[in-house]
Structure formats: C-alpha cells, structure tokens
Design a protein around this motif. Structure first.
Motif, PDB file in Angstrom:
ATOM      1  N   GLN A  22      -3.367  -3.627  -9.437  1.00 49.50           N
ATOM      2  CA  GLN A  22      -3.215  -2.313  -9.158  1.00 49.50           C
ATOM      3  C   GLN A  22      -4.709  -1.824  -8.723  1.00 49.50           C
ATOM      4  O   GLN A  22      -5.660  -1.889  -9.384  1.00 49.50           O
ATOM      5  CB  GLN A  22      -2.601  -1.344  -9.846  1.00 49.50           C
ATOM      6  N   THR A  23      -5.003  -1.379  -7.575  1.00 47.29           N
ATOM      7  CA  THR A  23      -6.076  -1.054  -6.986  1.00 47.29           C
ATOM      8  C   THR A  23      -6.133   0.801  -6.862  1.00 47.29           C
ATOM      9  O   THR A  23      -5.269   1.197  -6.248  1.00 47.29           O
ATOM     10  CB  THR A  23      -6.578  -1.438  -5.763  1.00 47.29           C
ATOM     11  N   SER A  24      -6.989   1.236  -7.196  1.00 48.42           N
ATOM     12  CA  SER A  24      -7.188   2.829  -7.065  1.00 48.42           C
ATOM     13  C   SER A  24      -7.438   3.042  -5.557  1.00 48.42           C
ATOM     14  O   SER A  24      -7.776   2.137  -4.847  1.00 48.42           O
ATOM     15  CB  SER A  24      -8.286   3.302  -7.587  1.00 48.42           C
ATOM     16  N   PRO A  25      -6.942   4.349  -5.124  1.00 51.29           N
ATOM     17  CA  PRO A  25      -7.089   4.763  -3.547  1.00 51.29           C
ATOM     18  C   PRO A  25      -8.696   4.433  -3.073  1.00 51.29           C
ATOM     19  O   PRO A  25      -9.072   4.253  -1.979  1.00 51.29           O
ATOM     20  CB  PRO A  25      -7.016   6.089  -3.408  1.00 51.29           C
ATOM     21  N   ASP A  26      -9.770   4.789  -4.085  1.00 51.75           N
ATOM     22  CA  ASP A  26     -10.959   4.504  -3.805  1.00 51.75           C
ATOM     23  C   ASP A  26     -11.405   3.169  -3.617  1.00 51.75           C
ATOM     24  O   ASP A  26     -12.451   2.704  -3.120  1.00 51.75           O
ATOM     25  CB  ASP A  26     -11.978   5.225  -4.603  1.00 51.75           C
ATOM     26  N   LYS A  74       1.202   5.496   0.088  1.00 55.54           N
ATOM     27  CA  LYS A  74       1.299   6.837   0.773  1.00 55.54           C
ATOM     28  C   LYS A  74      -0.041   7.393   0.226  1.00 55.54           C
ATOM     29  O   LYS A  74      -0.774   7.983   1.064  1.00 55.54           O
ATOM     30  CB  LYS A  74       2.325   7.737   0.938  1.00 55.54           C
ATOM     31  N   ASN A  75      -0.308   7.357  -1.283  1.00 57.51           N
ATOM     32  CA  ASN A  75      -1.247   8.005  -1.657  1.00 57.51           C
ATOM     33  C   ASN A  75      -2.624   6.955  -1.618  1.00 57.51           C
ATOM     34  O   ASN A  75      -3.664   7.497  -2.242  1.00 57.51           O
ATOM     35  CB  ASN A  75      -1.043   8.407  -3.100  1.00 57.51           C
ATOM     36  N   GLY A  76      -2.580   5.943  -1.142  1.00 64.44           N
ATOM     37  CA  GLY A  76      -3.767   4.809  -0.973  1.00 64.44           C
ATOM     38  C   GLY A  76      -3.673   3.970  -1.979  1.00 64.44           C
ATOM     39  O   GLY A  76      -4.599   2.815  -1.848  1.00 64.44           O
ATOM     40  N   GLU A  77      -2.936   3.930  -2.958  1.00 61.32           N
ATOM     41  CA  GLU A  77      -2.927   2.886  -4.110  1.00 61.32           C
ATOM     42  C   GLU A  77      -2.419   1.763  -3.564  1.00 61.32           C
ATOM     43  O   GLU A  77      -1.556   1.519  -2.582  1.00 61.32           O
ATOM     44  CB  GLU A  77      -2.313   3.105  -5.408  1.00 61.32           C
ATOM     45  N   THR A  78      -2.945   0.460  -4.007  1.00 62.47           N
ATOM     46  CA  THR A  78      -2.472  -0.972  -3.372  1.00 62.47           C
ATOM     47  C   THR A  78      -1.798  -1.712  -4.836  1.00 62.47           C
ATOM     48  O   THR A  78      -2.524  -1.675  -5.824  1.00 62.47           O
ATOM     49  CB  THR A  78      -3.560  -1.712  -2.638  1.00 62.47           C
ATOM     50  N   LYS A  90       3.816   2.994   2.187  1.00 65.60           N
ATOM     51  CA  LYS A  90       3.456   2.962   3.481  1.00 65.60           C
ATOM     52  C   LYS A  90       3.118   1.641   4.340  1.00 65.60           C
ATOM     53  O   LYS A  90       3.385   1.684   5.560  1.00 65.60           O
ATOM     54  CB  LYS A  90       1.738   3.516   3.461  1.00 65.60           C
ATOM     55  N   GLU A 123       0.918  -1.267  -0.025  1.00 63.31           N
ATOM     56  CA  GLU A 123       0.065   0.020   0.148  1.00 63.31           C
ATOM     57  C   GLU A 123       0.942   1.268   0.071  1.00 63.31           C
ATOM     58  O   GLU A 123       1.723   1.374   0.774  1.00 63.31           O
ATOM     59  CB  GLU A 123      -0.765   0.056   1.132  1.00 63.31           C
TER      60      GLU A 123
END
Length: 129
Positions: free
Chosen positions: A45-49, A20-24, A67, A18
């Motif tokens: 890849q997964t978006s922060p949302d 720091k911007n929330g992407e995984t 992170k 993960e």
C-alpha cells in the motif's frame, strides 16, 4: 470487453488499484464480486503522497472507492482471445430453422404437426375422412 470478465480472468495475477483518495495498492487479485469489491494478497500500500509504504498480507477494497485499475497486458489479451472464441462459436451455430416439416417441425407459419389428414379445416369439414 466487460470489466468484471476482465477482473475474473485476472484472478491470481498482479494488479494495481488506485483509490479515489490517491492511495495505491499493488497485489495479487484473489477475488472480485459483482460490485467490483476486491480481495488482494501480498499487498504493498502506498500513501497518496507516495512517501509512505505498508506491506499487508491481505486487504479488501470496496468497489465504489476505486478510481483506476491497472491490469497486465497479458490478461487483456487472454480476455480478447476468449471473447473471439465465444463469438466464433456463436456464429458457427447457424440460423434457427425448422428442420424437417414432415416430422413436425414448425418452420415458417403454419401450425406444425406432420400429419396433414387431420380434418377440421375449412367450412363444414369437422369430421375425418
């Protein structure tokens, strides 16, 4: 347990990263360097949302953007076993030591050397016997 030793052991295994911007990023770890830069293969890849997904054949992640890392429990166990094995090897070596003083081991104090008839010791002793 050091993070880099854990990551080096995890090479070839699945890993969740993960940023720091929330992407995984979910993929198999290919490589890790001393700055914790990672290379992953077969990545999702997964978006922060969490509403968008991308499939990537390979990706590079800079270490200072990370992170959180989720490593499989089996990898953590492997690292613990390796550390315990190394610790037991170190403890079995025993303490240092001089060995045989007559054969020239230094031991505690003294100047070493096994031949005690060298002369030169004390006042006026400069010659040999």
């Amino acid at each position: 347990m050091l993070p880099l030793s854990l990551l080096n052991t995890a090479s070839g295994h699945p890993l969740l990263v993960e940023l720091k911007n929330g992407e995984t990023f979910n993929g198999h770890l290919v490589n890790c360097d001393n700055w914790m830069n990672l290379t992953l293969r077969e990545v999702i890849q997964t978006s922060p949302d969490g509403d968008k997904f991308w499939r990537l054949p390979e990706c590079y992640i800079r270490g200072n953007t990370i992170k959180y890392l989720n490593v499989p429990e089996e990898i953590v166990d492997m690292v613990k076993e390796e550390e315990n094995r190394q610790r037991s090897m170190r403890s079995n070596r025993g303490r240092g030591g001089s060995g045989n003083r007559e054969m020239g081991g230094r031991g505690r104090g003294g100047r070493g050397g096994g031949n005690q008839n060298r002369g030169g010791g004390g006042r006026g002793g400069g010659g040999r016997a």
